[in-house]
Enzyme design. Structure first.
Site, PDB file in Angstrom:
ATOM      1  N   ASP A 194      34.140  13.315  -2.750  1.00  0.00           N
ATOM      2  CA  ASP A 194      35.115  13.340  -1.647  1.00  0.00           C
ATOM      3  C   ASP A 194      35.577  14.755  -1.301  1.00  0.00           C
ATOM      4  O   ASP A 194      36.460  14.949  -0.473  1.00  0.00           O
ATOM      5  CB  ASP A 194      36.322  12.458  -1.992  1.00  0.00           C
ATOM      6  CG  ASP A 194      37.055  12.944  -3.241  1.00  0.00           C
ATOM      7  OD1 ASP A 194      36.632  13.967  -3.821  1.00  0.00           O
ATOM      8  OD2 ASP A 194      38.054  12.322  -3.625  1.00  0.00           O
ATOM      9  N   GLY A 195      34.980  15.756  -1.969  1.00  0.00           N
ATOM     10  CA  GLY A 195      35.295  17.147  -1.638  1.00  0.00           C
ATOM     11  C   GLY A 195      36.356  17.773  -2.532  1.00  0.00           C
ATOM     12  O   GLY A 195      36.599  18.976  -2.461  1.00  0.00           O
ATOM     13  N   HIS A 250      48.356  47.558   7.127  1.00  0.00           N
ATOM     14  CA  HIS A 250      48.584  48.187   8.436  1.00  0.00           C
ATOM     15  C   HIS A 250      50.065  48.058   8.788  1.00  0.00           C
ATOM     16  O   HIS A 250      50.825  48.996   8.636  1.00  0.00           O
ATOM     17  CB  HIS A 250      47.668  47.548   9.465  1.00  0.00           C
ATOM     18  CG  HIS A 250      47.748  48.197  10.799  1.00  0.00           C
ATOM     19  ND1 HIS A 250      47.594  49.554  10.965  1.00  0.00           N
ATOM     20  CD2 HIS A 250      47.994  47.701  12.044  1.00  0.00           C
ATOM     21  CE1 HIS A 250      47.743  49.863  12.241  1.00  0.00           C
ATOM     22  NE2 HIS A 250      47.995  48.748  12.915  1.00  0.00           N
ATOM     23  N   ASP A 302      38.668  52.636  15.137  1.00  0.00           N
ATOM     24  CA  ASP A 302      40.012  52.353  15.651  1.00  0.00           C
ATOM     25  C   ASP A 302      41.053  53.042  14.776  1.00  0.00           C
ATOM     26  O   ASP A 302      40.742  53.566  13.700  1.00  0.00           O
ATOM     27  CB  ASP A 302      40.282  50.842  15.734  1.00  0.00           C
ATOM     28  CG  ASP A 302      40.136  50.146  14.384  1.00  0.00           C
ATOM     29  OD1 ASP A 302      40.178  50.826  13.342  1.00  0.00           O
ATOM     30  OD2 ASP A 302      39.971  48.916  14.376  1.00  0.00           O
ATOM     31  N   LYS A 351      40.576  51.614  20.121  1.00  0.00           N
ATOM     32  CA  LYS A 351      40.080  50.236  20.329  1.00  0.00           C
ATOM     33  C   LYS A 351      41.145  49.375  20.994  1.00  0.00           C
ATOM     34  O   LYS A 351      42.306  49.428  20.619  1.00  0.00           O
ATOM     35  CB  LYS A 351      39.704  49.629  18.975  1.00  0.00           C
ATOM     36  CG  LYS A 351      39.335  48.147  19.039  1.00  0.00           C
ATOM     37  CD  LYS A 351      38.715  47.649  17.728  1.00  0.00           C
ATOM     38  CE  LYS A 351      39.754  47.097  16.778  1.00  0.00           C
ATOM     39  NZ  LYS A 351      39.172  46.557  15.537  1.00  0.00           N
ATOM     40  N   ARG A 389      41.533  45.287  21.450  1.00  0.00           N
ATOM     41  CA  ARG A 389      40.911  43.982  21.174  1.00  0.00           C
ATOM     42  C   ARG A 389      41.481  42.959  22.152  1.00  0.00           C
ATOM     43  O   ARG A 389      42.676  42.722  22.183  1.00  0.00           O
ATOM     44  CB  ARG A 389      41.186  43.556  19.729  1.00  0.00           C
ATOM     45  CG  ARG A 389      40.419  42.289  19.342  1.00  0.00           C
ATOM     46  CD  ARG A 389      40.709  41.859  17.922  1.00  0.00           C
ATOM     47  NE  ARG A 389      40.035  42.635  16.900  1.00  0.00           N
ATOM     48  CZ  ARG A 389      38.759  42.454  16.516  1.00  0.00           C
ATOM     49  NH1 ARG A 389      38.025  41.543  17.109  1.00  0.00           N
ATOM     50  NH2 ARG A 389      38.250  43.200  15.572  1.00  0.00           N
TER      51      ARG A 389
END
Ligand code: R5P
Length: 298
Positions: free
Chosen positions: A36-37, A129, A168, A191, A193
């Site tokens: 069933d995963g 970042h 970037d 860059k 996006r």
């Protein structure tokens, strides 16, 4: 007592290299999925009073996180004195802000989840970042391995007259560091996006790169859109096809084939197992594990 290192499935090669650099015992585990995963984890090596290290790089994290957490819980319930995580690629770091109403800062929630189950974390160049350091979101001791020294030594040995190009602003930290170590010139592009697979890249002036070997350097290649757009820009500027270097070879879908079509060569660090891996990080990972385990056991 030596620590015992367990590799989650798919991490065996890099984990073996780390176990050998650390002098750790190799842990044996049976990790499988039921029909069933659901994930089933059984640690077979004795852990009473020993440090357990789980090695699991976290690209494609959603399919890995449940077996990883089950393994951490199993290690603790087997009596491990400490349970640490080596995740050379740390997931969710790019979801570091609410970009649209209704979103979450997933980086924080993922950090809270891992901090609940592990005593320490070692990773390689996390995508920091808008979040300045892992300490801002992780409540456990962390160590970040920098790939720059290994990348710089690969470039010095392999590439003639490199001219470093960051696609970037976010790549600036790696590009400047590697350029300094190679004493090579560098430039960072701009860059925008628009969507996951739609990026636009602009450069002010690439004249200084004439006669050099362009080397595109970024922390992650995911869809490949950033590197491909940057390589196309270099070609339009009359430069040779670039050597493309990345720390983390995430390469979703056809990204690798698409990048190969515009690159002279593609080389990555072995933080995510991939045919482009050419820069091994076992030695600095072992140093980081030694450093963090002594912090964590104080
Ligand atoms: C983000 O800015 C990162 O530094 C990479 O440039 C980015 O994650 C690469 O993603 P992709 O390959 O999907 O363009």
């Amino acid at each position: 007592m030596k620590p015992t290192l367990f590799a989650l499935p798919g991490n065996e090669r890099a984990a073996r290299a780390l176990a050998s650099a650390l002098g750790a015992d190799w842990g044996s585990a049976a990790i499988r999925h039921f029909a069933d995963g659901e994930s089933s984890v059984r640690l077979l090596s004795p852990l009473q009073g020993r440090q357990a290290i789980l090695f699991c790089t976290l690209d494609r994290p959603d399919e890995k996180i449940v077996p990883l957490l089950w393994a951490a819980i199993a290690a603790r319930e087997s009596g491990a004195s400490r349970v640490g995580l080596v995740a050379p690629y740390l997931a969710y770091m790019r979801q570091d802000a609410v970009f649209h109403p209704g979103e979450i800062v997933a980086a924080r929630h993922f950090a809270a989840l891992l901090s609940r189950h592990f005593d320490w974390l070692v990773t390689v160049d996390p995508h920091l970042h808008r979040i300045a350091t892992l300490d801002d979101i992780y409540t456990i001791p962390t160590q970040c391995v920098q790939a720059a020294p290994a990348i710089a030594s690969w470039l010095r040995a392999t590439v003639n007259q490199p001219f470093l190009v960051g696609p970037d602003e976010e790549s600036r930290q790696w590009v400047n560091d590697v350029a300094r170590r190679c004493q090579a010139p560098a430039i960072v592009l701009h860059k925008t996006r628009h969507a996951d697979r739609c990026v636009e890249i602009q450069a002010a002036d690439l004249n200084a790169a004439a006669g050099c070997t362009p080397v595109l350097l970024d922390d992650i290649v995911a869809t490949g859109s950033t590197m491909v757009a940057a390589a196309n820009l270099l070609r339009r500027a009359g430069l040779a096809p670039p050597v493309c270097v990345a720390v983390h070879a995430v390469f979703a879908g056809d990204a690798f084939a698409e990048l190969r079509a515009v690159a002279a060569e593609i080389v990555t660090c072995d933080t995510v197992s991939h045919s482009s891996n050419g820069i091994a990080l076992a030695a600095p990972l072992a140093e980081a594990v030694s450093a963090v385990t002594s912090i964590a056991s104080r």
